[in-house]
Design a protein around this motif. Structure first.
Motif, mmCIF file in Angstrom:
data_model
loop_
_atom_site.group_PDB
_atom_site.id
_atom_site.type_symbol
_atom_site.label_atom_id
_atom_site.label_comp_id
_atom_site.label_asym_id
_atom_site.label_seq_id
_atom_site.Cartn_x
_atom_site.Cartn_y
_atom_site.Cartn_z
ATOM 1 N N GLN A 111 0.811 -1.210 0.000
ATOM 2 C CA GLN A 111 0.000 0.000 0.000
ATOM 3 C C GLN A 111 0.851 1.271 0.000
ATOM 4 O O GLN A 111 0.507 2.260 -0.641
ATOM 5 C CB GLN A 111 -0.903 0.012 1.240
ATOM 6 N N ARG A 112 1.971 1.269 0.713
ATOM 7 C CA ARG A 112 2.758 2.467 0.923
ATOM 8 C C ARG A 112 4.250 2.215 0.662
ATOM 9 O O ARG A 112 4.743 1.098 0.813
ATOM 10 C CB ARG A 112 2.578 2.976 2.353
ATOM 11 N N ASN A 125 2.023 6.565 -2.285
ATOM 12 C CA ASN A 125 1.071 5.514 -2.613
ATOM 13 C C ASN A 125 1.740 4.601 -3.643
ATOM 14 O O ASN A 125 2.007 5.005 -4.773
ATOM 15 C CB ASN A 125 -0.207 6.121 -3.198
ATOM 16 N N HIS A 152 -0.657 -4.398 4.648
ATOM 17 C CA HIS A 152 -1.099 -3.172 4.007
ATOM 18 C C HIS A 152 -2.452 -2.674 4.510
ATOM 19 O O HIS A 152 -2.798 -1.517 4.326
ATOM 20 C CB HIS A 152 -1.168 -3.359 2.483
ATOM 21 N N SER A 155 -1.291 0.041 7.540
ATOM 22 C CA SER A 155 0.084 0.449 7.225
ATOM 23 C C SER A 155 0.633 1.400 8.290
ATOM 24 O O SER A 155 0.789 2.603 8.070
ATOM 25 C CB SER A 155 0.138 1.115 5.847
ATOM 26 N N ASN A 174 -2.297 4.836 6.341
ATOM 27 C CA ASN A 174 -3.491 4.840 5.497
ATOM 28 C C ASN A 174 -4.325 6.095 5.699
ATOM 29 O O ASN A 174 -4.702 6.772 4.744
ATOM 30 C CB ASN A 174 -4.330 3.597 5.760
#
Length: 410
Positions: A111-112, A125, A152, A155, A174
């Motif tokens: 996710q990150r 992102n 994720h 996060s 997030n």
């Protein structure tokens, strides 16, 4: 598994190596060197199988692979302010970013992607490499110490909250909000890490005598382990096992410690018929009168197991990974008749495939790759974005640029 880091004596074979890193699920090892970088699969106890190698970028000091995908992030001493993101199987650059100062560390999950500088942290992102947030109000962090949960769905990011004390800031990657601050140690932080699910956070200070584990996101202390008492050490690596039952710590000494995370219940009856039972009861009674520091020391657990290296004085990194051994031919034939079990993706990619096309879903963090299946290159946290699809690549022209004054700041 343990790996020796860059502080090797001049002239030795290791002197050309500048960094080591394990991927998020401990199935791959990345090595950076003067001549470039290499990626290895940790699918066997007999040998390291090289997955990829590149000498196009010299003097690599950061190399991070996203799980077992073809996405790899590289930073070189020739351009220490630039992060390069590659699809190594295609030999193409996905994008690059330049920053205002040298990059000290990089962390990523599905996710990150985090880029840590001495006085700021950039949160990208990873799906489209867009910059979401810049954390500027952080204390000086000369070692680039930070941690990111590999899960994720939560996060969480952790980084030092003070230059002089062991304060940890827990940040939600997030929602892009600070969660809490944990007063973990009296001394300056030396190492922090999350477990695989992101529900626990372990930390150690520069003294290196005590390791603590906290719950996430409330920051309550769950465990306290004593690494030693005779000498202060520099703990360079903390890592949980994938099932969160063990915690491994390595330092600049010759000893690697493994701690077992288990709750000690006080409901069992005390046996005073033996000398040890009697002394234990006396010690527990004495805690009502002893100083707090002494009481805490008496309640700290020791290492469940230790390993001794044949060298000391060098920085090390460690991981806890389940590897597959090789049996006899008869055993292998018998195993072929058994139902297939989930394996790591790293173990799967080493085998030749009969077909280049597959409709099997992408890599699953829970089940990994099933035996004999051909898995697509990559599957992000949300959406069917695959690195094998040219149309899903983020436009390179939008990814390049200097990160000054273009971001949301905090």
């Amino acid at each position: 598994m343990e790996a020796e880091a860059a502080d090797a004596p001049p002239g030795g074979v290791e002197s050309a190596l500048s960094c080591f890193s394990f991927n998020q699920d401990c199935t791959s090892l990345a090595i950076g060197a003067k001549a470039g970088y290499k990626l290895f699969s940790l699918s066997s106890v007999e040998q390291l199988d090289q997955v990829h190698g590149s000498n196009e970028i010299p003097d690599v000091y950061i190399v991070e692979r996203l799980f077992s995908s073809s996405l790899v992030v590289v930073v070189s001493h020739t351009k220490p302010r630039q992060m390069n993101v590659y699809h190594f199987k295609k030999g193409t650059e996905i994008c690059n970013y330049s920053y205002s100062s040298n990059i000290l560390s990089i962390r990523l999950n599905r996710q990150r992607l985090l880029v840590c500088l001495e006085e700021s942290i950039y949160i990208h992102n990873i799906k489209d490499m867009k910059l979401l947030k810049t954390l500027l109000d952080i204390p000086a962090n000369p070692t680039g110490l930070c941690a990111l949960s590999i899960n994720h769905s939560n996060s969480y990011l952790a980084y030092p909250g003070s230059l002089t004390s062991g304060e940890i800031v827990l940040y939600d990657g997030n929602s892009l909000k600070t969660v809490c601050t944990i007063a973990a140690h009296e001394g300056t932080l030396a190492a922090i890490t999350f477990n695989a699910s992101g529900s626990k956070l372990a930390s150690a200070s520069e003294k290196g005598t005590v390791i603590r584990v906290f719950s996430v996101p409330d920051g309550q202390k769950l465990y306290e382990f004593r690494r030693g008492m005779k000498r202060y050490v520099t703990i360079s690596s903390l890592v949980f096992s994938m099932d969160s039952q063990f915690l491994c710590a390595s330092s600049n000494t010759e000893t690697v410690h493994i701690f077992k995370l288990e709750q000690v219940t006080n409901s069992r009856p005390e046996d005073t018929s033996t000398w040890s039972g009697y002394m234990g009861k006396m010690f527990m009674a004495a805690t009502n009168y002893l100083p707090t520091q002494v009481c805490d020391m008496m309640h700290q657990d020791r290492a469940f197991a230790t390993a001794r290296l044949n060298f000391s004085g060098q920085r090390n990194i460690c991981t806890l990974s389940t590897l597959l051994g090789s049996g006899t031919t008869e055993e292998n034939k018998e195993n072929d008749l058994r139902p297939s079990l989930p394996q790591s993706y790293a173990a799967t990619v080493a085998r030749p495939s009969a077909s280049s096309a597959s409709t099997v879903p992408g890599y699953s963090e829970d089940g990994g790759a099933l035996r004999g299946e051909v898995i697509p290159e990559h599957e992000f946290a949300t959406g069917p974005v695959c690195l094998d699809d040219e149309n899903e690549f983020p436009p390179i022209i939008l990814c390049r640029g200097n990160q000054k004054g273009k971001t949301k700041q905090s």
